[in-house]
Design an enzyme around this catalytic site. Structure first.
Site, PDB file in Angstrom:
ATOM      1  CG  HIS A 155      -1.726  -1.156   1.400  1.00 20.97           C
ATOM      2  ND1 HIS A 155      -2.184  -1.504   2.539  1.00 20.97           N
ATOM      3  CD2 HIS A 155      -2.184  -2.059   0.477  1.00 20.97           C
ATOM      4  CE1 HIS A 155      -2.983  -2.805   2.262  1.00 20.97           C
ATOM      5  NE2 HIS A 155      -2.820  -2.674   1.177  1.00 20.97           N
TER       6      HIS A 155
HETATM    7  C1  LIG Z   1       0.468  -7.459  -4.753  1.00 24.27           C
HETATM    8  C2  LIG Z   1      -0.551  -6.266  -4.346  1.00 24.27           C
HETATM    9  C3  LIG Z   1      -1.605  -6.609  -3.705  1.00 24.27           C
HETATM   10  C4  LIG Z   1      -2.543  -5.698  -3.399  1.00 24.27           C
HETATM   11  N1  LIG Z   1      -3.613  -5.813  -2.710  1.00 24.27           N
HETATM   12  C5  LIG Z   1      -4.657  -5.048  -2.593  1.00 24.27           C
HETATM   13  C6  LIG Z   1      -5.762  -5.238  -2.070  1.00 24.27           C
HETATM   14  O1  LIG Z   1      -6.304  -6.528  -1.684  1.00 24.27           O
HETATM   15  N2  LIG Z   1      -6.808  -4.295  -2.030  1.00 24.27           N
HETATM   16  C7  LIG Z   1      -6.399  -2.792  -2.243  1.00 24.27           C
HETATM   17  O2  LIG Z   1      -7.360  -2.107  -1.745  1.00 24.27           O
HETATM   18  N3  LIG Z   1      -5.197  -2.680  -2.372  1.00 24.27           N
HETATM   19  C8  LIG Z   1      -4.266  -3.727  -2.851  1.00 24.27           C
HETATM   20  N4  LIG Z   1      -3.294  -3.306  -3.437  1.00 24.27           N
HETATM   21  C9  LIG Z   1      -2.843  -1.686  -3.424  1.00 24.27           C
HETATM   22  C10 LIG Z   1      -3.711  -1.321  -4.658  1.00 24.27           C
HETATM   23  O3  LIG Z   1      -3.755  -2.053  -5.770  1.00 24.27           O
HETATM   24  C11 LIG Z   1      -2.987  -0.067  -5.238  1.00 24.27           C
HETATM   25  O4  LIG Z   1      -2.880   0.965  -4.268  1.00 24.27           O
HETATM   26  C12 LIG Z   1      -3.681   0.890  -6.370  1.00 24.27           C
HETATM   27  O5  LIG Z   1      -3.972  -0.023  -7.433  1.00 24.27           O
HETATM   28  C13 LIG Z   1      -2.817   1.745  -6.900  1.00 24.27           C
HETATM   29  O6  LIG Z   1      -3.226   2.645  -7.924  1.00 24.27           O
HETATM   30  P1  LIG Z   1      -2.509   3.585  -8.854  1.00 24.27           P
HETATM   31  O7  LIG Z   1      -3.177   3.988  -9.849  1.00 24.27           O
HETATM   32  O8  LIG Z   1      -2.084   4.422  -7.915  1.00 24.27           O
HETATM   33  O9  LIG Z   1      -1.150   2.917  -9.546  1.00 24.27           O
HETATM   34  P2  LIG Z   1      -1.158   1.434 -10.340  1.00 24.27           P
HETATM   35  O10 LIG Z   1      -2.562   0.699 -10.385  1.00 24.27           O
HETATM   36  O11 LIG Z   1      -0.084   0.788 -10.179  1.00 24.27           O
HETATM   37  O12 LIG Z   1      -0.960   2.050 -11.803  1.00 24.27           O
HETATM   38  C14 LIG Z   1       0.071   2.437 -12.291  1.00 24.27           C
HETATM   39  C15 LIG Z   1       0.196   2.291 -13.788  1.00 24.27           C
HETATM   40  O13 LIG Z   1       0.992   3.121 -14.657  1.00 24.27           O
HETATM   41  C16 LIG Z   1       1.777   2.310 -15.360  1.00 24.27           C
HETATM   42  N5  LIG Z   1       3.197   3.038 -15.584  1.00 24.27           N
HETATM   43  C17 LIG Z   1       3.860   3.500 -14.599  1.00 24.27           C
HETATM   44  N6  LIG Z   1       5.335   4.241 -15.201  1.00 24.27           N
HETATM   45  C18 LIG Z   1       4.902   4.248 -16.338  1.00 24.27           C
HETATM   46  C19 LIG Z   1       5.591   4.798 -17.549  1.00 24.27           C
HETATM   47  N7  LIG Z   1       6.757   5.393 -17.337  1.00 24.27           N
HETATM   48  N8  LIG Z   1       4.954   4.846 -18.796  1.00 24.27           N
HETATM   49  C20 LIG Z   1       3.830   4.159 -19.056  1.00 24.27           C
HETATM   50  N9  LIG Z   1       3.302   3.646 -17.854  1.00 24.27           N
HETATM   51  C21 LIG Z   1       3.643   3.468 -16.742  1.00 24.27           C
HETATM   52  C22 LIG Z   1       1.966   1.121 -14.606  1.00 24.27           C
HETATM   53  O14 LIG Z   1       2.532  -0.134 -15.352  1.00 24.27           O
HETATM   54  C23 LIG Z   1       0.581   0.817 -14.041  1.00 24.27           C
HETATM   55  O15 LIG Z   1      -0.135   0.117 -14.873  1.00 24.27           O
HETATM   56  C24 LIG Z   1      -2.268  -4.226  -3.750  1.00 24.27           C
HETATM   57  C25 LIG Z   1      -1.248  -4.026  -4.542  1.00 24.27           C
HETATM   58  C26 LIG Z   1      -0.162  -4.902  -5.149  1.00 24.27           C
HETATM   59  C27 LIG Z   1       0.795  -4.520  -5.887  1.00 24.27           C
END
Ligand SMILES: Cc1cc2nc3c(=O)[nH]c(=O)nc-3n(C[C@H](O)[C@H](O)[C@H](O)COP(=O)(O)OP(=O)(O)OC[C@H]3O[C@@H](n4cnc5c(N)ncnc54)[C@H](O)[C@@H]3O)c2cc1C
Length: 549
Positions: free
Chosen positions: A472
């Protein structure tokens, strides 16, 4: 060069929601750049596939953190989704919003419109809650299906009875009026399949003519004209790929997640001048808060050996697994439809905390030491415990000017004295729960931390040796007022001092919330879409007085 109204970097939890909402306006064009591949892999969609995607480098950034003062010299593994849906495509499916105070605190930190009553309409608008839920708090018409675990398990039932015997009440909806209590988990699962942000929001949007999703498009730089972001440079196919530039006539929106968003800002010359200059990067805009303030939940996993009953450890072996596979294929139920966690428990580390500050999870299974995500052979059960609102903060800083080199991730777990106290209290509660009377027919002995570990110092030492991330990370591009020395974006999520650039993902959280981060990341992206489109926010919810925790 191609021009779109909006260029979104990252198709994760936030990027997927934002793409959907911004493209509702048929007159706006949206280009989404995603470094990873499409989300076709079956392990993404099968809930138990979590164990596989956890280490699959084709769809996972598979980062390593730096060893910290309280990680016993260990570098902790930090998975992150790298595919459509981002981390929501590889996460543990748990749906958990947090507490009312989490968001009221964001507002108190100088962020107008981010109190709980303001953000609740967005949580409601996003979800299609199936099952129990008071209409004041729950939505029924959104794209994101939220169900409650339907697997009724003897050990889970005994664990919950044990919690009740310790004075922890059952709570029918921890995403409702109050969070504290014990219950089965709520999950983003529909008909035995993962409901990622991509499935709920990106794929439906991608059917529209005005949406252009590009996979294998690794963004390496934000392009500026003076102080205004005007486009993005990416490499098609990743390292060594063809360089491509796309223009944004309205905005560039960074949704790369807590590790990659600050990295891309730094690579683009936005950040601490000392850091940028040390890597030979020209300073476009000095903003010392970029990458600073990282927070995460740190969790030791208490394990007991089990007798007189089968746990998931044995069910996934030999012919049992074939039976379960058949069950999933015919009914979408059973072992393969499970998440890594099954029961949630929110409680207090001491009598003086107003709302819960501990989150504990129960699984009728145990994992191999040092090989996260791999089940053991002998029967076991696990209680994972973490502090909901840690004080310790770390940072994300580029290691070099190479966009393909992972940044330095230093979480500084447990460096704050309060965090050490609460983590020890959590381990004590985990032990009491495992030793509760209702679990006694099945409890054999404590495997970790083990009966010799008794004093607070010994428990802390055990936490230091075996704790891990709960995945997280947040707070590396924090939302706050311009006159603070830490804020990166304002309460409209615009980068301070720049034009045409917002950050919209888990990195903008000003401080850690009492929850897993997926639900709130989607919420903040939905709210951002209204801010970007200049739409009037939905009316704040009138909350009943009793809704404290
Ligand atoms: C293993 C795991 C288990 C988890 N379990 C839970 C759970 O059960 N419940 C819950 O609520 N949360 C959980 N989380 C946390 C939750 O999923 C994340 O906090 C949330 O998805 C974050 O969203 P975000 O949009 O910030 O980033 P992300 O969803 O990580 O999205 C970022 C995106 O940007 C892309 N990206 C990054 N850099 C670049 C670049 N330079 N060029 C192009 N694309 C790029 C990445 O590939 C990715 O697709 C978990 C996370 C993980 C990894």
């Amino acid at each position: 060069m191609e021009t779109f109204d909006y260029v979104i970097i990252g198709s994760g939890s936030a990027g997927s929601v934002l793409t959907n909402r911004l493209s509702e306006d048929a007159n706006s064009t949206v280009c989404v750049l995603e470094a990873g591949p499409s989300d076709w892999h079956p392990y993404i969609h099968l809930p138990a596939g979590f164990i596989k995607t956890f280490h699959m480098k084709s769809i996972n950034w598979a980062y390593q953190q730096e060893p910290g003062p309280y990680t016993g010299g260990r570098s902790i593994y930090a998975p992150r989704g790298k595919t459509l849906g981002g981390s929501s495509s590889i996460n543990g499916h748990i749906y958990n919003r947090g507490q009312r105070q989490d968001f009221d605190t964001w507002a108190q930190m100088g962020n107008r419109g981010w109190g709980y009553a303001d953000v609740l309409p967005y949580f409601k608008r996003l979800e299609r809650r199936v099952g129990e839920g008071d209409e004041t708090f729950r939505g029924r018409d959104g794209n994101l299906t939220v169900t409650t675990m339907e697997w009724k398990d003897t050990l889970c039932e005994a664990f919950m009875a044990g919690a009740v015997s310790l004075g922890i009440p059952k709570n029918p909806d921890y995403n409702g009026a109050i969070q504290e209590g014990v219950s089965y988990c709520q999950r983003t699962i529909q008909n035995g399949l993962r409901m990622s942000a991509a499935k709920a929001f990106l794929h439906p949007a991608n059917k529209r003519q005005n949406v252009h999703v590009r996979t294998h498009a690794h963004a390496t730089n934000i392009i500026f004209e003076g102080k205004c972001a005007v486009g993005v440079r990416y490499l098609k196919g990743g390292r060594g790929g063809e360089p491509v530039e796309v223009r944004a006539s309205k905005e560039v929106i960074l949704c790369g997640g807590t590790y990659n968003s600050p990295q891309l800002l730094q690579l683009s010359g936005v950040g601490s001048p000392e850091l940028l200059q040390s890597h030979g990067i020209e300073v476009r805009h000095a903003l010392p808060g970029v990458g600073e303030g990282l927070q995460d939940h740190y969790a030791p996993r208490s394990v007991a050996r089990v007798k007189n009953i089968r746990t998931i450890n044995e069910l996934r072996q030999g012919w049992h697994l074939w039976v379960e596979a058949l069950k999933w294929a015919t009914t979408r139920r059973g072992l393969l439809s499970l998440s890594p966690t099954m029961v949630y428990c929110f409680w207090h580390s001491g009598e003086t905390t107003e709302s819960s500050d501990l989150q504990l999870t129960f699984t009728p299974a145990s994992y191999k030491e040092g090989v996260q995500g791999t089940l053991e052979d002998q029967p076991g059960m696990t209680v994972t415990s973490w502090q909901q609102r840690p004080e310790s903060r770390g940072y994300v800083r580029i290691r070099s000017n190479d966009p393909f080199q992972q940044p330095i991730i230093q979480t500084n777990y447990l460096t704050h004295e309060l965090d050490r106290r609460v983590i020890v209290a959590g381990m004590k509660l985990a032990r009491r729960l495992l030793k509760s009377e209702p679990l006694s027919p099945y409890y054999d002995y404590e495997d970790f931390p083990g009966p010799k570990v008794q004093s607070d110092e010994e428990l802390l030492a055990a936490a230091t040796q075996r704790g891990t991330t709960t995945f997280h990370p947040g707070c590396t591009c924090r939302m706050g007022p311009a006159d603070s020395n830490w804020a990166v974006v304002d309460d409209q999520l615009r980068v301070h001092g720049l034009q045409g650039l917002r950050v919209v993902d888990a990195s903008i959280m000003p401080r850690m919330i009492s929850a897993n981060l997926n639900a709130s990341t989607m919420m903040l992206a939905d709210k951002a879409s209204d801010l970007i489109r200049g739409k009037t926010a939905p009316e704040a919810v009138k909350l009943p007085e009793a809704a404290v925790a």
